[in-house]
Each structure stands twice: as C-alpha cells, then as structure tokens.
Design a protein around this motif. Structure first.
Motif, PDB file in Angstrom:
ATOM      1  N   GLU A   1      37.669  -4.831  22.339  1.00 37.31           N
ATOM      2  CA  GLU A   1      36.352  -4.322  22.928  1.00 37.31           C
ATOM      3  C   GLU A   1      35.571  -3.187  23.204  1.00 37.31           C
ATOM      4  OE1 GLU A   1      33.704  -6.803  26.517  1.00 37.31           O
ATOM      5  OE2 GLU A   1      35.753  -6.838  26.244  1.00 37.31           O
TER       6      GLU A   1
ATOM      7  N   VAL B   1      35.313  -5.904  19.066  1.00 37.60           N
ATOM      8  CA  VAL B   1      34.135  -7.253  19.172  1.00 37.60           C
ATOM      9  C   VAL B   1      33.359  -6.619  20.529  1.00 37.60           C
ATOM     10  CG1 VAL B   1      35.761  -8.934  18.322  1.00 37.60           C
ATOM     11  CG2 VAL B   1      35.299  -7.892  20.527  1.00 37.60           C
TER      12      VAL B   1
ATOM     13  N   SER C   1      29.204 -12.449  12.403  1.00 32.41           N
ATOM     14  CA  SER C   1      29.198 -11.157  13.365  1.00 32.41           C
ATOM     15  C   SER C   1      30.810 -10.707  13.409  1.00 32.41           C
ATOM     16  CB  SER C   1      28.842 -11.507  15.027  1.00 32.41           C
ATOM     17  OG  SER C   1      29.791 -13.003  15.650  1.00 32.41           O
ATOM     18  N   ALA C   2      31.427 -11.565  12.670  1.00 29.77           N
ATOM     19  CA  ALA C   2      33.249 -10.834  12.217  1.00 29.77           C
ATOM     20  C   ALA C   2      34.083 -11.195  11.732  1.00 29.77           C
ATOM     21  CB  ALA C   2      34.190 -11.408  13.890  1.00 29.77           C
TER      22      ALA C   2
ATOM     23  N   HIS D   1      31.932  -8.801  22.949  1.00 26.84           N
ATOM     24  CA  HIS D   1      32.078  -8.847  23.787  1.00 26.84           C
ATOM     25  C   HIS D   1      33.552  -9.674  24.316  1.00 26.84           C
ATOM     26  CE1 HIS D   1      30.657 -12.627  22.453  1.00 26.84           C
ATOM     27  NE2 HIS D   1      30.438 -11.841  21.965  1.00 26.84           N
TER      28      HIS D   1
ATOM     29  N   SER E   1      26.901 -16.311  13.936  1.00 23.08           N
ATOM     30  CA  SER E   1      28.588 -16.250  14.076  1.00 23.08           C
ATOM     31  C   SER E   1      29.169 -16.008  13.907  1.00 23.08           C
ATOM     32  CB  SER E   1      28.471 -17.486  15.610  1.00 23.08           C
ATOM     33  OG  SER E   1      29.349 -18.231  14.707  1.00 23.08           O
TER      34      SER E   1
ATOM     35  N   LYS F   1      34.162 -13.009  24.368  1.00 23.64           N
ATOM     36  CA  LYS F   1      33.915 -14.466  24.058  1.00 23.64           C
ATOM     37  C   LYS F   1      33.806 -14.179  22.335  1.00 23.64           C
ATOM     38  CE  LYS F   1      33.946 -15.637  28.265  1.00 23.64           C
ATOM     39  NZ  LYS F   1      34.814 -16.950  28.692  1.00 23.64           N
ATOM     40  N   THR F   2      35.009 -13.739  21.549  1.00 25.29           N
ATOM     41  CA  THR F   2      35.636 -13.939  20.622  1.00 25.29           C
ATOM     42  C   THR F   2      36.559 -15.104  20.409  1.00 25.29           C
ATOM     43  OG1 THR F   2      36.231 -11.871  20.437  1.00 25.29           O
ATOM     44  CG2 THR F   2      33.833 -11.794  20.093  1.00 25.29           C
TER      45      THR F   2
ATOM     46  N   THR G   1      35.980 -15.388  14.884  1.00 20.50           N
ATOM     47  CA  THR G   1      34.493 -16.056  15.218  1.00 20.50           C
ATOM     48  C   THR G   1      33.196 -15.225  17.023  1.00 20.50           C
ATOM     49  OG1 THR G   1      34.219 -17.569  13.591  1.00 20.50           O
ATOM     50  CG2 THR G   1      33.197 -17.752  15.402  1.00 20.50           C
ATOM     51  N   ASP G   2      32.667 -15.761  16.556  1.00 23.84           N
ATOM     52  CA  ASP G   2      31.408 -14.783  18.187  1.00 23.84           C
ATOM     53  C   ASP G   2      31.194 -16.107  19.098  1.00 23.84           C
ATOM     54  OD1 ASP G   2      29.774 -14.291  20.103  1.00 23.84           O
ATOM     55  OD2 ASP G   2      29.069 -11.699  19.416  1.00 23.84           O
ATOM     56  N   ARG G   3      32.301 -16.364  19.966  1.00 20.04           N
ATOM     57  CA  ARG G   3      31.354 -17.914  20.333  1.00 20.04           C
ATOM     58  C   ARG G   3      30.243 -17.477  21.507  1.00 20.04           C
ATOM     59  NH1 ARG G   3      34.740 -20.651  16.748  1.00 20.04           N
ATOM     60  NH2 ARG G   3      36.939 -20.144  17.669  1.00 20.04           N
TER      61      ARG G   3
END
Length: 225
Positions: free
Chosen positions: A219, A72, A116-117, A74, A113, A76-77, A101-103
C-alpha cells in the motif's frame, strides 16, 4: 507500451510472446443462475450490473505482467484466480492469471477498477490445442496471506467457467497475436478476508503440472491533498 513474457511449456520448452492487447471477461460462470445471483448481490453493494452477461472489459496491455509486488493506493484491493489465453503467431497458450482489482473504485465502474491494477500471469503455459479436451479437470486455487497466516480463498475447477472455445468463437477476428484474455473468476470462500498482504494462485493439470503466481501487495503512502 508492450511487454514480452516468457512461458515454460510442458516438457521444458520456452516461448516468448509480446502482449499487445488485453481483455478481461466478467460474470463468466457456466451456471447462469449463480452468475445472476452474484450480479444481484453486487448490486446491493452498489456495484453496477453489466449490460450483458458475460461481459468483456478491454484493458491497457501495459497492465499485463508478472510483478513480484503489486502497489496499490489503499487497502481495499484484491485478486481473482482465473485462467488466461495468450495468443501467439501460430497458436494459443493457456496459463494461470490473477486479476487484481480496486474494490473501492468498483462501485463507481467495474471497467475503471480493472484499469487500476495489473493482470498477473503465471510461469507455465500449455498449448491450448493439446489440453482443450481435458480443461474441465484442471484445478484452480488461490490463497491469501495476512501476516504469517495463509488461507485458501478460492478452490474450484475450470468446469465452473465458460471455456476458451466460447471466447474464441465470440471474438473471432479480434483474437490477434499478442492478445491476452482473462476468463473471469470462480467464487470466493465465504468468511475469508480478501484484502490481503499477498496472493498465491495455482492452475494444475491432470498430470499435476502447475502454473503458479505469487505476489505481495504494497500500500502506497496517501496523496498530499
């Protein structure tokens, strides 16, 4: 880009299915008042409400897999415990899933979002026709790990979610072989930090057969900008 996944069925048989299309359901709880309350809570956080409830997000099939590590951009996922339908040539399988999910990106667009994952699928799958009558008795649980500490973050049953029959009826001819459909998720336990080092998810039938997912979250280094 497609990926062929192998599932173990009850009794030890194995099936391979090549994933060609991916769909993620959202806001798909059976309790519509609870779903609307959740939409209102997200709106206060800046996350845009869907135009309809439940909703559906088409994804790239390349995002569906079984990785041991999810990389990821960052911190915040987070994941979401779900069931998934996997459509074969002559039948439909049900397995456990985790929608990572990318929060941070979610506030700009939920569909973005989701792209992205990955959608991570479990190892065991059930032929839907054999267990559809007892789906509400299946349990769905997720744990997060921070360092050496693991905590339960989701704990419910499939009775909390719209059933596979709803989506199969609504989508009709769109459910072609190679389609994977994720169900949407159950509530998270308040106070548990979802931004974790690892996720573990289990879907268990009334006979205690379990489909499992486990992956760590890595990360990546920041961009050179």
């Amino acid at each position: 880009m497609t990926q062929t996944l192998r599932f173990t069925l009850p009794g030890g048989r194995e099936r391979e299915i090549t994933v060609r299309y991916a769909l993620n359901a959202g806001y798909a709880g059976r309790d519509t008042e609870q779903v609307q309350h959740h939409v209102d809570e997200l709106a206060e956080l800046g996350i845009p409400a869907p135009r309809r409830i439940p909703t559906l997000y088409p994804l790239s099939a390349s995002l569906v897999g079984r990785p041991d590590v999810v990389q990821v951009a960052h911190a915040k996922t987070s994941g979401e415990a779900e069931w998934a339908l996997v459509v074969g040539e002559n039948d439909v399988l049900l397995t456990v899933a985790c929608d990572h999910t990318d929060r941070a990106l979610e506030v700009h667009g939920v569909a973005w979002s989701k792209q992205s994952a990955p959608d991570v699928l479990g190892d065991v799958a059930w032929p839907l026709s054999e267990i559809e009558h007892e789906l509400d008795q299946f349990t769905l649980k997720a744990w997060v790990r921070h360092g050496d500490t693991e905590q339960l973050i989701q704990d419910g049953t499939l009775a909390q979610l719209l059933p596979p029959s709803y989506w199969l009826k609504e989508l009709g001819d769109r459910v072609v072989p190679g389609t994977v459909l994720l169900s949407g998720t159950i509530p998270m336990i308040a106070g548990v930090d979802q931004f974790a080092d690892a996720w573990r998810v289990e879907l268990t039938d009334p006979r205690r057969l379990t489909s499992r997912i486990h992956y760590t979250v890595e990360e990546l280094a920041p961009a050179w900008d």
